[in-house]
Design a protein around this motif. Structure first.
Motif, mmCIF file in Angstrom:
data_model
loop_
_atom_site.group_PDB
_atom_site.id
_atom_site.type_symbol
_atom_site.label_atom_id
_atom_site.label_comp_id
_atom_site.label_asym_id
_atom_site.label_seq_id
_atom_site.Cartn_x
_atom_site.Cartn_y
_atom_site.Cartn_z
ATOM 1 N N LEU A 110 -83.049 -24.665 12.768
ATOM 2 C CA LEU A 110 -82.055 -23.603 12.929
ATOM 3 C C LEU A 110 -81.201 -23.879 14.164
ATOM 4 C CD1 LEU A 110 -80.762 -20.760 12.613
ATOM 5 C CD2 LEU A 110 -82.746 -19.844 13.790
ATOM 6 N N GLN A 111 -81.849 -24.166 15.274
ATOM 7 C CA GLN A 111 -81.120 -24.438 16.519
ATOM 8 C C GLN A 111 -80.184 -25.631 16.348
ATOM 9 O OE1 GLN A 111 -84.665 -24.720 18.947
ATOM 10 N NE2 GLN A 111 -84.207 -22.763 19.971
ATOM 11 N N GLY A 112 -80.640 -26.650 15.650
ATOM 12 C CA GLY A 112 -79.816 -27.838 15.425
ATOM 13 C C GLY A 112 -78.576 -27.538 14.597
ATOM 14 N N ALA A 113 -78.712 -26.648 13.636
ATOM 15 C CA ALA A 113 -77.588 -26.323 12.752
ATOM 16 C C ALA A 113 -76.587 -25.374 13.407
ATOM 17 C CB ALA A 113 -78.112 -25.716 11.451
ATOM 18 N N MET A 114 -77.030 -24.596 14.395
ATOM 19 C CA MET A 114 -76.144 -23.612 15.032
ATOM 20 C C MET A 114 -74.952 -24.263 15.727
ATOM 21 S SD MET A 114 -76.838 -20.411 14.503
ATOM 22 C CE MET A 114 -75.845 -19.584 15.728
ATOM 23 N N GLY A 115 -75.172 -25.435 16.304
ATOM 24 C CA GLY A 115 -74.099 -26.099 17.049
ATOM 25 C C GLY A 115 -72.862 -26.345 16.211
ATOM 26 N N ALA A 116 -73.040 -26.899 15.017
ATOM 27 C CA ALA A 116 -71.894 -27.216 14.157
ATOM 28 C C ALA A 116 -71.201 -25.953 13.662
ATOM 29 C CB ALA A 116 -72.350 -28.067 12.975
ATOM 30 N N VAL A 117 -71.985 -24.905 13.385
ATOM 31 C CA VAL A 117 -71.384 -23.640 12.938
ATOM 32 C C VAL A 117 -70.550 -23.048 14.078
ATOM 33 C CG1 VAL A 117 -71.822 -21.297 12.116
ATOM 34 C CG2 VAL A 117 -73.175 -23.190 11.213
ATOM 35 N N GLY A 118 -71.129 -22.989 15.267
ATOM 36 C CA GLY A 118 -70.405 -22.449 16.420
ATOM 37 C C GLY A 118 -69.160 -23.244 16.752
ATOM 38 N N LYS A 119 -69.262 -24.567 16.668
ATOM 39 C CA LYS A 119 -68.124 -25.446 16.944
ATOM 40 C C LYS A 119 -67.001 -25.172 15.942
ATOM 41 C CE LYS A 119 -66.934 -30.315 17.461
ATOM 42 N NZ LYS A 119 -67.269 -31.667 17.049
ATOM 43 N N SER A 120 -67.371 -24.981 14.679
ATOM 44 C CA SER A 120 -66.383 -24.711 13.640
ATOM 45 C C SER A 120 -65.682 -23.375 13.879
ATOM 46 C CB SER A 120 -67.055 -24.722 12.268
ATOM 47 O OG SER A 120 -66.141 -24.338 11.274
ATOM 48 N N CYS A 121 -66.457 -22.341 14.195
ATOM 49 C CA CYS A 121 -65.861 -21.026 14.489
ATOM 50 C C CYS A 121 -64.878 -21.157 15.651
ATOM 51 C CB CYS A 121 -66.929 -20.001 14.866
ATOM 52 S SG CYS A 121 -68.058 -19.563 13.541
ATOM 53 N N GLY A 122 -65.333 -21.791 16.724
ATOM 54 C CA GLY A 122 -64.519 -21.934 17.923
ATOM 55 C C GLY A 122 -63.248 -22.728 17.693
ATOM 56 N N SER A 123 -63.347 -23.788 16.906
ATOM 57 C CA SER A 123 -62.190 -24.630 16.623
ATOM 58 C C SER A 123 -61.101 -23.847 15.895
ATOM 59 C CB SER A 123 -62.629 -25.829 15.778
ATOM 60 O OG SER A 123 -61.506 -26.580 15.370
ATOM 61 N N CYS A 124 -61.502 -23.096 14.893
ATOM 62 C CA CYS A 124 -60.529 -22.313 14.132
ATOM 63 C C CYS A 124 -59.950 -21.184 14.992
ATOM 64 C CB CYS A 124 -61.175 -21.757 12.866
ATOM 65 S SG CYS A 124 -59.970 -21.108 11.692
ATOM 66 N N HIS A 125 -60.799 -20.504 15.717
ATOM 67 C CA HIS A 125 -60.322 -19.394 16.549
ATOM 68 C C HIS A 125 -59.379 -19.878 17.643
ATOM 69 C CE1 HIS A 125 -63.842 -16.561 15.314
ATOM 70 N NE2 HIS A 125 -62.977 -16.755 14.358
ATOM 71 N N LYS A 126 -59.676 -21.028 18.238
ATOM 72 C CA LYS A 126 -58.833 -21.563 19.304
ATOM 73 C C LYS A 126 -57.413 -21.840 18.789
ATOM 74 C CE LYS A 126 -58.593 -25.331 22.627
ATOM 75 N NZ LYS A 126 -58.831 -26.755 22.727
ATOM 76 N N SER A 127 -57.326 -22.378 17.589
ATOM 77 C CA SER A 127 -56.030 -22.761 17.034
ATOM 78 C C SER A 127 -55.301 -21.621 16.334
ATOM 79 C CB SER A 127 -56.217 -23.896 16.025
ATOM 80 O OG SER A 127 -56.803 -25.009 16.630
ATOM 81 N N TYR A 128 -56.064 -20.694 15.754
ATOM 82 C CA TYR A 128 -55.455 -19.765 14.809
ATOM 83 C C TYR A 128 -55.719 -18.279 15.071
ATOM 84 C CZ TYR A 128 -54.604 -24.067 12.267
ATOM 85 O OH TYR A 128 -54.188 -25.319 11.912
ATOM 86 N N ARG A 129 -56.392 -17.949 16.161
ATOM 87 C CA ARG A 129 -56.658 -16.541 16.461
ATOM 88 C C ARG A 129 -56.077 -16.177 17.818
ATOM 89 N NH1 ARG A 129 -62.608 -13.921 17.355
ATOM 90 N NH2 ARG A 129 -62.459 -15.305 19.142
ATOM 91 N N LYS A 130 -55.296 -15.130 17.836
ATOM 92 C CA LYS A 130 -54.710 -14.631 19.071
ATOM 93 C C LYS A 130 -55.828 -14.097 19.968
ATOM 94 C CE LYS A 130 -51.403 -11.096 20.532
ATOM 95 N NZ LYS A 130 -50.529 -10.021 20.015
ATOM 96 N N PRO A 131 -55.835 -14.464 21.258
ATOM 97 C CA PRO A 131 -56.861 -13.938 22.160
ATOM 98 C C PRO A 131 -56.772 -12.412 22.247
ATOM 99 C CG PRO A 131 -55.621 -15.721 23.199
ATOM 100 C CD PRO A 131 -54.903 -15.370 21.926
ATOM 101 N N LYS A 132 -57.910 -11.786 22.527
ATOM 102 C CA LYS A 132 -57.910 -10.331 22.755
ATOM 103 C C LYS A 132 -57.080 -10.048 23.990
ATOM 104 C CE LYS A 132 -61.744 -8.180 20.501
ATOM 105 N NZ LYS A 132 -63.161 -7.983 20.419
ATOM 106 N N GLU A 133 -56.340 -8.961 23.948
ATOM 107 C CA GLU A 133 -55.468 -8.620 25.097
ATOM 108 C C GLU A 133 -56.274 -7.980 26.202
ATOM 109 O OE1 GLU A 133 -51.602 -7.401 23.496
ATOM 110 O OE2 GLU A 133 -51.940 -9.493 22.961
#
Length: 133
Positions: A110-133
């Motif tokens: 589980l711990q090993g798989a979390m890294g790739a999921v978190g990285k994917s979420c972060g990558s998309c949010h960084k490029s395509y989600r407006k930061p909270k104001e």
């Protein structure tokens, strides 16, 4: 129409809340904030896989971006010709499917798989989600 756009935004925000809820379950186990439970981990990972497999075509309507609609955090970059949003979605699905295989095995998997999921979420949010104001 404005009504369709509002419904699409609400649907995608609801899907993101469901992602977050299930990721919270898995993350708490991965960080050992809660005891590892193979059944609960598998259930959360199965939920993520089901959510990530849904067609989101109706949610992401042109004109539903953060510049066009109050309350949307979806950046206009999602809809540009050079957008990598499809690639981001595929990476997320791949990471989630790997999580689905790993989550119910043992804590280390589980711990090993979390890294790739978190990285994917972060990558998309960084490029395509407006930061909270």
């Amino acid at each position: 129409s404005d009504k369709q756009i509002a419904a699409g935004i609400k649907a995608r925000q609801s899907q993101m809340q469901l992602y977050a809820f299930n990721l919270g379950t898995l993350g708490a186990m991965a960080k050992q904030e809660t005891a590892y439970d193979a059944t609960a981990a598998s259930s959360a990972a199965d939920n993520l896989a089901a959510l990530a497999s849904l067609s989101q075509a109706g949610y992401w309507l042109p004109g539903s971006d953060s510049d066009s609609v109050e309350g949307s955090r979806a950046l206009p970059a999602i809809w540009t010709a050079d957008s990598k949003i499809g690639e981001e979605g595929k990476n997320f699905l791949d990471a989630v499917l790997a999580m689905q295989s790993a989550a119910g095995t043992d804590l280390a998997s589980l711990q090993g798989a979390m890294g790739a999921v978190g990285k994917s979420c972060g990558s998309c949010h960084k490029s395509y989600r407006k930061p909270k104001e």
